[in-house]
Design a protein around this motif. Sequence first.
Motif, PDB file in Angstrom:
ATOM      1  N   PHE A  15       0.855  -1.184   0.000  1.00 17.48           N
ATOM      2  CA  PHE A  15       0.000   0.000   0.000  1.00 17.48           C
ATOM      3  C   PHE A  15       0.888   1.229   0.000  1.00 17.48           C
ATOM      4  O   PHE A  15       1.936   1.237   0.665  1.00 17.48           O
ATOM      5  N   GLU A  40      -0.831 -13.274  13.664  1.00 18.02           N
ATOM      6  CA  GLU A  40      -1.206 -12.120  14.474  1.00 18.02           C
ATOM      7  C   GLU A  40      -1.956 -11.090  13.641  1.00 18.02           C
ATOM      8  O   GLU A  40      -1.895 -11.109  12.412  1.00 18.02           O
ATOM      9  N   SER A  41      -2.565 -10.170  14.344  1.00 17.82           N
ATOM     10  CA  SER A  41      -3.231  -9.049  13.701  1.00 17.82           C
ATOM     11  C   SER A  41      -2.222  -8.291  12.827  1.00 17.82           C
ATOM     12  O   SER A  41      -1.096  -8.038  13.258  1.00 17.82           O
ATOM     13  N   GLY A  42      -2.608  -8.007  11.604  1.00 15.12           N
ATOM     14  CA  GLY A  42      -1.723  -7.239  10.714  1.00 15.12           C
ATOM     15  C   GLY A  42      -0.722  -8.090   9.956  1.00 15.12           C
ATOM     16  O   GLY A  42       0.125  -7.568   9.224  1.00 15.12           O
ATOM     17  N   SER A  43      -0.804  -9.429  10.075  1.00 15.01           N
ATOM     18  CA  SER A  43       0.201 -10.275   9.424  1.00 15.01           C
ATOM     19  C   SER A  43      -0.073 -10.472   7.929  1.00 15.01           C
ATOM     20  O   SER A  43       0.754 -11.054   7.227  1.00 15.01           O
ATOM     21  N   GLY A  44      -1.239 -10.023   7.450  1.00 15.36           N
ATOM     22  CA  GLY A  44      -1.482 -10.077   6.008  1.00 15.36           C
ATOM     23  C   GLY A  44      -2.512 -11.105   5.594  1.00 15.36           C
ATOM     24  O   GLY A  44      -2.690 -11.364   4.401  1.00 15.36           O
ATOM     25  N   LYS A  45      -3.233 -11.683   6.552  1.00 20.48           N
ATOM     26  CA  LYS A  45      -4.195 -12.748   6.244  1.00 20.48           C
ATOM     27  C   LYS A  45      -5.352 -12.216   5.387  1.00 20.48           C
ATOM     28  O   LYS A  45      -5.677 -12.780   4.347  1.00 20.48           O
ATOM     29  N   SER A  46      -5.972 -11.129   5.856  1.00 16.94           N
ATOM     30  CA  SER A  46      -7.131 -10.608   5.126  1.00 16.94           C
ATOM     31  C   SER A  46      -6.728 -10.030   3.781  1.00 16.94           C
ATOM     32  O   SER A  46      -7.480 -10.153   2.801  1.00 16.94           O
ATOM     33  N   ARG A 264      -8.269 -10.394  19.657  1.00 12.17           N
ATOM     34  CA  ARG A 264      -7.148 -10.596  18.742  1.00 12.17           C
ATOM     35  C   ARG A 264      -6.009 -11.282  19.469  1.00 12.17           C
ATOM     36  O   ARG A 264      -5.847 -11.117  20.670  1.00 12.17           O
TER      37      ARG A 264
HETATM   38  N1  LIG Z   1      -6.762  -0.655   2.613  1.00 13.36           N
HETATM   39  C1  LIG Z   1      -5.557  -0.618   3.198  1.00 13.36           C
HETATM   40  N2  LIG Z   1      -4.749   0.452   3.085  1.00 13.36           N
HETATM   41  C2  LIG Z   1      -3.535   0.473   3.668  1.00 13.36           C
HETATM   42  N3  LIG Z   1      -3.028  -0.535   4.394  1.00 13.36           N
HETATM   43  C3  LIG Z   1      -3.786  -1.643   4.551  1.00 13.36           C
HETATM   44  C4  LIG Z   1      -5.090  -1.744   3.963  1.00 13.36           C
HETATM   45  N4  LIG Z   1      -5.593  -2.959   4.270  1.00 13.36           N
HETATM   46  C5  LIG Z   1      -4.649  -3.584   5.035  1.00 13.36           C
HETATM   47  N5  LIG Z   1      -3.568  -2.800   5.199  1.00 13.36           N
HETATM   48  C6  LIG Z   1      -2.353  -3.140   5.932  1.00 13.36           C
HETATM   49  O1  LIG Z   1      -1.889  -4.414   5.502  1.00 13.36           O
HETATM   50  C7  LIG Z   1      -1.327  -5.142   6.588  1.00 13.36           C
HETATM   51  C8  LIG Z   1      -1.966  -6.502   6.672  1.00 13.36           C
HETATM   52  O2  LIG Z   1      -3.336  -6.346   7.068  1.00 13.36           O
HETATM   53  P1  LIG Z   1      -4.369  -7.541   7.148  1.00 13.36           P
HETATM   54  O3  LIG Z   1      -5.714  -6.934   7.322  1.00 13.36           O
HETATM   55  O4  LIG Z   1      -4.162  -8.483   6.034  1.00 13.36           O
HETATM   56  O5  LIG Z   1      -3.957  -8.263   8.507  1.00 13.36           O
HETATM   57  P2  LIG Z   1      -4.626  -9.517   9.187  1.00 13.36           P
HETATM   58  O6  LIG Z   1      -3.543 -10.515   9.355  1.00 13.36           O
HETATM   59  O7  LIG Z   1      -5.824  -9.934   8.436  1.00 13.36           O
HETATM   60  O8  LIG Z   1      -5.025  -8.911  10.603  1.00 13.36           O
HETATM   61  P3  LIG Z   1      -6.365  -9.083  11.461  1.00 13.36           P
HETATM   62  O9  LIG Z   1      -6.223 -10.406  12.157  1.00 13.36           O
HETATM   63  O10 LIG Z   1      -6.294  -7.932  12.388  1.00 13.36           O
HETATM   64  O11 LIG Z   1      -7.530  -9.035  10.515  1.00 13.36           O
HETATM   65  C9  LIG Z   1      -1.539  -4.303   7.831  1.00 13.36           C
HETATM   66  O12 LIG Z   1      -0.350  -3.615   8.113  1.00 13.36           O
HETATM   67  C10 LIG Z   1      -2.634  -3.334   7.429  1.00 13.36           C
HETATM   68  O13 LIG Z   1      -2.513  -2.124   8.116  1.00 13.36           O
END
Ligand SMILES: Nc1ncnc2c1ncn2[C@@H]1O[C@H](COP(=O)(O)OP(=O)(O)OP(=O)(O)O)[C@@H](O)[C@H]1O
Length: 274
Positions: A15, A40-46, A264
């Motif tokens: 991003f 963990e939260s923020g690891s990139g799963k979503s 989380r």
């Molecule tokens: N639309 C966006 N714009 C900028 N950064 C983003 C966006 N979506 C996600 N990120 C960043 O990408 C990284 C991965 O986010 P992601 O949502 O994949 O984490 P996650 O592992 O799914 O966490 P969670 O368990 O909290 O859902 C994070 O640093 C997040 O801040």
Amino acid sequence: MAEPVLTLRDLAVSFPGAAAPAVRSVSLTLGRERLAIVGESGSGKSVTARALMNLLPPTARVSAGEMRLGSTDLLKLDGRGWRSVRGARMGLVLQDPKFSLNPALTVGNQVGETLLLHGKLSRSERRERVLAALGDVGLPEPGRLYDSHPAELSGGMGQRVMIAAMIVAEPELLIADEATSALDREVGDQVLGLLTRMAEERGMALLTISHDLAGVDRFADRVVVMRNGAIVDELAASAISRAAHPYTRGLWEARPSAATHGRRLPVVAADAAS
Ligand SMILES: Nc1ncnc2c1ncn2[C@@H]1O[C@H](COP(=O)(O)OP(=O)(O)OP(=O)(O)O)[C@@H](O)[C@H]1O
């Protein structure tokens, strides 16, 4: 070997303005099986899940060496191509039905929307398929529910309606992104049980994104562990409690107990990782 349902090679997502890429070099191959991505939260799963559905915001820079659903090259799809794949061949169930369901549409129209977009079914055939899907996900009185609105449903029922909408067109792959974390544990367990049953009965691949390591062997056969945008470990779900990788072990030890379910995962100390 049968053709994989999903093939992903070297996915990278960044991003603008972020110090590090959100996803780096993620590769996954998925057959007709259940795979969980944990981390963990923020690891990139979503971000990984959304990239697979081409649902990232336009600001995201996405690249991949390969991304296929069966023999379909997802990297070559245009907007129209994606509309014919999403919903019909791969579905995404999100965390909270409050945000995923359209409050203005009846349950019947909502669940039938995918069939309307992709099928050539008559109105009465669509209605039959929708009623069958509502029954399959264990909702009582599908006929009455058909004309109700999302606001009349409990969270658990709303999530079942979401799942019905995602399975009605019989997709090859269902992605569930924290699909139960807005629900209480008992209802969440029922929904996960339902997803697993649907996957088995319909021969669908199930990709579950979860922070619930404690129960992962109930809804996955295999687990991929992500950290800082990359896959750091991969193991059988049944082996998670005796993971050899120090980072996975750290996550397991920091797993939420029943009392903290839904929160989380805490951040694992850097020295627990290799
Ligand atoms: N639309 C966006 N714009 C900028 N950064 C983003 C966006 N979506 C996600 N990120 C960043 O990408 C990284 C991965 O986010 P992601 O949502 O994949 O984490 P996650 O592992 O799914 O966490 P969670 O368990 O909290 O859902 C994070 O640093 C997040 O801040």
